[in-house]
Design a protein around this motif. Sequence first.
Motif, mmCIF file in Angstrom:
data_model
loop_
_atom_site.group_PDB
_atom_site.id
_atom_site.type_symbol
_atom_site.label_atom_id
_atom_site.label_comp_id
_atom_site.label_asym_id
_atom_site.label_seq_id
_atom_site.Cartn_x
_atom_site.Cartn_y
_atom_site.Cartn_z
ATOM 1 N N HIS A 83 -33.531 -5.174 -57.288
ATOM 2 C CA HIS A 83 -34.598 -5.870 -57.999
ATOM 3 C C HIS A 83 -34.034 -7.083 -58.741
ATOM 4 O O HIS A 83 -33.146 -6.916 -59.583
ATOM 5 N N PRO A 84 -34.523 -8.301 -58.457
ATOM 6 C CA PRO A 84 -34.182 -9.435 -59.318
ATOM 7 C C PRO A 84 -34.804 -9.191 -60.694
ATOM 8 O O PRO A 84 -36.013 -8.965 -60.798
ATOM 9 N N LEU A 85 -33.993 -9.230 -61.741
ATOM 10 C CA LEU A 85 -34.485 -8.832 -63.058
ATOM 11 C C LEU A 85 -34.744 -10.005 -63.995
ATOM 12 O O LEU A 85 -35.779 -10.047 -64.656
ATOM 13 N N ALA A 86 -33.814 -10.943 -64.063
ATOM 14 C CA ALA A 86 -33.963 -12.003 -65.074
ATOM 15 C C ALA A 86 -32.985 -13.128 -64.782
ATOM 16 O O ALA A 86 -32.052 -12.986 -63.980
ATOM 17 N N LEU A 87 -33.204 -14.234 -65.470
ATOM 18 C CA LEU A 87 -32.251 -15.344 -65.446
ATOM 19 C C LEU A 87 -32.380 -16.126 -66.738
ATOM 20 O O LEU A 87 -33.419 -16.092 -67.405
ATOM 21 N N CYS A 118 -34.283 -21.693 -59.186
ATOM 22 C CA CYS A 118 -33.535 -20.437 -59.115
ATOM 23 C C CYS A 118 -34.492 -19.247 -59.059
ATOM 24 O O CYS A 118 -34.294 -18.313 -58.277
ATOM 25 N N ALA A 119 -35.536 -19.276 -59.885
ATOM 26 C CA ALA A 119 -36.518 -18.187 -59.887
ATOM 27 C C ALA A 119 -37.215 -18.084 -58.538
ATOM 28 O O ALA A 119 -37.416 -16.983 -58.009
ATOM 29 N N ALA A 120 -37.593 -19.235 -57.964
ATOM 30 C CA ALA A 120 -38.249 -19.224 -56.651
ATOM 31 C C ALA A 120 -37.322 -18.644 -55.589
ATOM 32 O O ALA A 120 -37.753 -17.873 -54.724
ATOM 33 N N GLY A 121 -36.030 -18.996 -55.650
ATOM 34 C CA GLY A 121 -35.068 -18.449 -54.704
ATOM 35 C C GLY A 121 -34.874 -16.951 -54.878
ATOM 36 O O GLY A 121 -34.749 -16.213 -53.896
ATOM 37 N N MET A 122 -34.856 -16.483 -56.127
ATOM 38 C CA MET A 122 -34.701 -15.050 -56.382
ATOM 39 C C MET A 122 -35.896 -14.266 -55.852
ATOM 40 O O MET A 122 -35.738 -13.189 -55.259
ATOM 41 N N VAL A 123 -37.099 -14.805 -56.059
ATOM 42 C CA VAL A 123 -38.302 -14.140 -55.545
ATOM 43 C C VAL A 123 -38.269 -14.098 -54.021
ATOM 44 O O VAL A 123 -38.601 -13.082 -53.402
ATOM 45 N N GLU A 124 -37.858 -15.212 -53.404
ATOM 46 C CA GLU A 124 -37.782 -15.261 -51.943
ATOM 47 C C GLU A 124 -36.719 -14.294 -51.425
ATOM 48 O O GLU A 124 -36.922 -13.620 -50.403
ATOM 49 N N ALA A 125 -35.587 -14.215 -52.113
ATOM 50 C CA ALA A 125 -34.534 -13.280 -51.703
ATOM 51 C C ALA A 125 -35.012 -11.840 -51.826
ATOM 52 O O ALA A 125 -34.661 -10.980 -51.010
ATOM 53 N N GLY A 126 -35.828 -11.568 -52.862
ATOM 54 C CA GLY A 126 -36.345 -10.215 -53.056
ATOM 55 C C GLY A 126 -37.175 -9.721 -51.891
ATOM 56 O O GLY A 126 -37.248 -8.515 -51.636
ATOM 57 N N LYS A 127 -37.794 -10.650 -51.144
ATOM 58 C CA LYS A 127 -38.587 -10.255 -49.979
ATOM 59 C C LYS A 127 -37.705 -9.775 -48.828
ATOM 60 O O LYS A 127 -38.202 -9.106 -47.915
#
Length: 438
Positions: free
Chosen positions: A218-222, A391-400
């Motif tokens: 789970h991506p949690l925070a940045l 960075c947040a957009a990349g983390m959300v995309e990676a989470g998929k």
Amino acid sequence: MSNTYQKNRRRAEPDPVRGEITVPEQVIVSMADIAESAREGLLALAVGTGMQVMAAMFGEDAERLCGPDGRHNADREGYRHGTGGGSVTLGGRRVPVTRPRVRAADGSGEVPVPSYELFSSTEILGKMAMEKMLAGLSTRRYPVGLEPVGQQVDESSSATSKSAVSRKFVAMTETALAELLSRDLSGLDVVALMIDGVHFAESCCVVALGIDIEGNKHPLALVEGSTENATLVCGLLVDLRERGLDATHPMLVGIDGSKALRKAVLDVLDRPVIQRCQLHKIRNVKDHLPQRLRSSVGRRMTDAYHAGSALEAEAALLALAKELDRTHPGAAASLREGLDDTLTVLRIGVPPTLARTLRSTNAIESMISVCREHASNVKRWRDGRMALRWCAAGMVEAGKQFRRVNGHLHLPALRAALAREFAEPVGHAVHNDQVSAA
């Protein structure tokens, strides 16, 4: 010439905001109007047909609200008020249409036409802009990436300029950032936590990745700053606690060896067990060596980290450090520094399949690489907020793309082993030869 396509009448589920969508029993499609589109391909032909069907749906909704044209209807919700200009979303662009206007029968104002409200939604525009830009398409070339819908429709479309696409992308990434930073973490049972940093121009984004008891990542925070300093990381960990992350139970924390990260973890979390990345340690030692020795020393360190116990691994690594003392003291000092933290998975007896994931920070670095890849076309970083959004957009995309970690069935055993670490007296440093580890 015209063809008639007949379908059974059906109505969508009522929407409390947009109202009920009515699908006509039959729609007469003028083939003469879409003949030119047919020469441009099947998709353009389908778009031309779809535009006519949509216009028929507008008319059907108007009739449902006002009753049949030219007939008195005492129960009508409104009355016809001519037509007006509007636009609908089609394949990442806005296309102008003519829509019916309906006034409320009680004079309270204009009544929305449900089908027009549905097709005019702009939410899909932002999603498409975000997807295409994260895939590497620039704002200038955004129209090139859109599906062909016919020359006539394309010439009248809008919302495809670089400024319009940029505004939509900014709005969507702001939403992704806000959702990531406000997510409730009270329902997550995190067993392992990984923390690392990624640089975008002059900004450093420190990110956190959690692994729950079922092995899901789970991506949690940045958080954004200039370096991976202790204050920055403390703020990130405090934010995790305030959002509900349970930091009272023992947790394995993977870091790359940064002293600031280690200090912040020990200061904020109640019972952390630190695992320092073995790959970073090997890399750091090799950086102190000439090219001719790097391969052999790296192989010896790798073999040591895959020993049968922490005691065997420590003995092999200290012997290597002693050999390097005379000719390359810098490499020897680097090898000894933080050695115990690199042996945690061996000391607590993590099974080999799970140890493959936890012995390094590869899991979080994989997520970071997705962030870097999506932002590779950015040439000008304006500020830290922009870095956070990307960075947040990349983390959300990676989470998929995440899959459960290897050896996830051993995570309950890891939780028990972590608990035993704090059940023993403080200051224990006894290595057990019988521990079975990777």
